[in-house]
Design an enzyme around this catalytic site. Structure first.
Site, mmCIF file in Angstrom:
data_model
loop_
_atom_site.group_PDB
_atom_site.id
_atom_site.type_symbol
_atom_site.label_atom_id
_atom_site.label_comp_id
_atom_site.label_asym_id
_atom_site.label_seq_id
_atom_site.Cartn_x
_atom_site.Cartn_y
_atom_site.Cartn_z
ATOM 1 N N GLU A 286 0.809 -1.236 -0.068
ATOM 2 C CA GLU A 286 0.173 -0.043 -0.072
ATOM 3 C C GLU A 286 0.793 1.319 -0.077
ATOM 4 O OE1 GLU A 286 -2.093 -0.337 3.732
ATOM 5 O OE2 GLU A 286 -3.341 -1.982 3.155
ATOM 6 N N CYS A 357 -1.381 33.968 9.571
ATOM 7 C CA CYS A 357 -1.342 34.535 10.982
ATOM 8 C C CYS A 357 -0.985 33.569 11.960
ATOM 9 C CB CYS A 357 -2.526 35.530 11.257
ATOM 10 S SG CYS A 357 -2.843 36.553 10.086
HETATM 11 C C1 LIG Z 1 -1.098 6.179 5.208
HETATM 12 C C2 LIG Z 1 -1.284 4.520 5.029
HETATM 13 C C3 LIG Z 1 -0.386 4.047 3.961
HETATM 14 C C4 LIG Z 1 0.415 4.825 2.860
HETATM 15 O O1 LIG Z 1 1.360 5.242 3.593
HETATM 16 P P1 LIG Z 1 2.809 5.894 2.951
HETATM 17 O O2 LIG Z 1 3.618 6.143 4.034
HETATM 18 O O3 LIG Z 1 2.299 7.162 2.522
HETATM 19 O O4 LIG Z 1 3.352 4.762 1.900
HETATM 20 C C5 LIG Z 1 -0.851 2.735 3.590
HETATM 21 N N1 LIG Z 1 -1.529 1.855 4.412
HETATM 22 C C6 LIG Z 1 -2.188 2.508 5.566
HETATM 23 C C7 LIG Z 1 -3.239 1.796 6.230
HETATM 24 C C8 LIG Z 1 -2.117 3.855 5.744
HETATM 25 O O5 LIG Z 1 -2.751 4.491 6.724
#
Ligand SMILES: *Cc1c(COP(=O)(O)O)cnc(C)c1O
Length: 428
Positions: A286, A357
């Site tokens: 992911e 600000c």
């Molecule tokens: C934010 C997130 C990602 C992506 O994270 P990166 O550091 O941008 O690769 C992947 N999986 C989950 C569950 C996340 O919360």
């Protein structure tokens, strides 16, 4: 790796001088490089090729429809954290059946939307949520595909606001409780136990924490495969990028473009693929920041230069509402003039600040920058992830336009907001 380069003293986005984009579209302006995004996707795909894998791009990093469409065309899946993000994926031509739905607080409406869209899996973060999804799926006479998010309690050695895989965090379910929880989930009639997931944090710049977490998970994953016939192991995102090339290369020249990222898809894969291959499971990843971070810049124009005592404040037209990362995470963005001064000139220790600000409204402090004057333009590099998506309208500032460059072509992929856009829906 990215396609923003200084050629003959001028910053280019792929084949287009960034100053031309600023003149055409105004500032503050987000500029994205399509080739950079595609490159990142292709490199990761290539590195993970030995595995049956699915890349689920975490669109919370950058959810512009054009960015999503680029990735959808390459066959990417998506990791979502809201019903709104699911709608974005669908509008961008993405495939809902390649989506994982994450997040600790899914609402009934979001769960219903995701079931109707036939998402690949719900990544579940609590027992209460598991039971809630089971109930909703039962009402619809469906079986909801679920994976439980494991908190492996491994420190990702990153900033505390982006560490997620230790017991200090709200994310996932403790490693020790997982076996019993799957047994309990297996008795819920309206669920299908499809996989298991983890995500230990963000901006991880070495492979060690990933390896440590995967090694810890392996026996558990094997056991879940045997007992519950799960089909995938989702190892999360978190791959870091280079924000400060001086740190990565030991060189201090801001124009040095050939940086060696500390963690490339190849080095990442070399460590994790041999661990994962023997499982014989589908592997989900992911990545968010990795895919888009270095693929975007924020362009801004100098409004005033203010000298007070020891300090030089360069006041620009972008602000923390456009890019909150320095204020929020104390993060570093490389700052590059769109046009290098002929004279060479000496560097001036400068604070680059916006008009908002708040004392937190700065992009850098006491950084040696070429001397600036009103009308000069600068680019904040590596602003493609957690940039525009975190922008707000604080101080009633319309959000910046977003432009996508592809080779020599460029187009607006989100119009600059107007004050009327901001006031819509309000009344006296
Ligand atoms: C934010 C997130 C990602 C992506 O994270 P990166 O550091 O941008 O690769 C992947 N999986 C989950 C569950 C996340 O919360």
């Amino acid at each position: 790796m990215h396609h923003f380069q200084v050629k003959k003293g001028e910053l280019y986005a792929e084949g287009v001088p960034v100053s031309q984009l600023a003149a055409t579209y105004g500032t503050p302006l987000y500029v994205y490089s399509a080739a950079t995004i595609s490159d990142h996707f292709d490199r990761l795909t290539h590195a993970l090729a030995p595995l049956d894998h699915l890349i689920c791009y975490a669109l919370k990093a950058n959810s512009n429809l054009a960015v999503l469409n680029l990735l959808a065309q390459r066959g990417s899946g998506f990791d979502l954290v809201s019903g709104g993000e699911l709608t974005r994926v669908q509008r961008a031509g993405g495939d809902a059946t390649k989506c994982s739905f994450a997040g600790v607080g899914k609402t009934r409406a979001e769960i219903e939307q995701a079931l109707a869209a036939n998402v690949y899996v719900f990544n579940v973060e609590s027992i209460a949520e598991l039971e809630f999804i089971d109930r909703i799926a039962g009402e619809k006479k469906l079986r909801a595909p679920v994976a439980i998010r494991v908190n492996p309690n491994v420190d990702a050695s990153t900033h505390s606001k982006i560490t997620t895989g230790t017991y200090e965090n709200k994310f996932g379910i403790a490693f020790e409780e997982i076996g019993a929880l799957y047994a309990r989930a297996a008795r819920l009639k309206n669920l299908r136990l499809l996989g298991v997931q983890m995500h230990i944090g963000s901006q991880i710049t070495e492979v060690k924490p990933f390896v440590k977490a995967i090694k810890k998970m392996l026996p558990l994953v094997q056991d879940l495969k045997t007992r519950h016939h799960i089909e995938f192991f989702d190892i999360g995102g978190g791959l870091g990028i280079v924000y400060d090339p001086a740190l990565a290369s030991g060189q201090s020249a801001w124009w040095n473009q050939q940086k060696t990222p500390p963690l490339t898809p190849a080095t990442y894969a070399a460590s994790v693929v041999p661990l994962l291959q023997p499982l014989g499971l589908r592997i989900l990843v992911e990545p968010g920041r990795f895919m888009v971070g270095n693929a975007g810049i924020l362009v801004t124009e100098v409004l005033y230069v203010k000298k007070t005592g020891q300090k030089t404040f360069v006041i620009v037209d972008a602000a923390m509402n456009d890019l909150i990362r320095p204020a929020f995470y104390e993060s570093y963005h490389e700052i590059v003039p769109l046009k290098q001064k002929r004279s060479g000139g000496k560097l001036v220790s400068s604070d680059l600040v916006g008009p908002i600000c708040e004392s937190g409204d700065y992009f850098c402090k006491d950084r040696p920058l070429p001397a600036q004057k009103p009308g000069d333009r600068l680019a904040l590099l590596s602003a493609g992830a957690y940039g525009f998506v975190m922008a707000s309208n604080y101080n009633t500032r319309p959000r910046a336009a977003e432009v996508l460059v592809e080779g020599a072509k460029h187009r607006v992929v989100r119009e600059r907001e107007t004050v009327d856009d901001l006031l819509r829906g309000e009344s006296v």
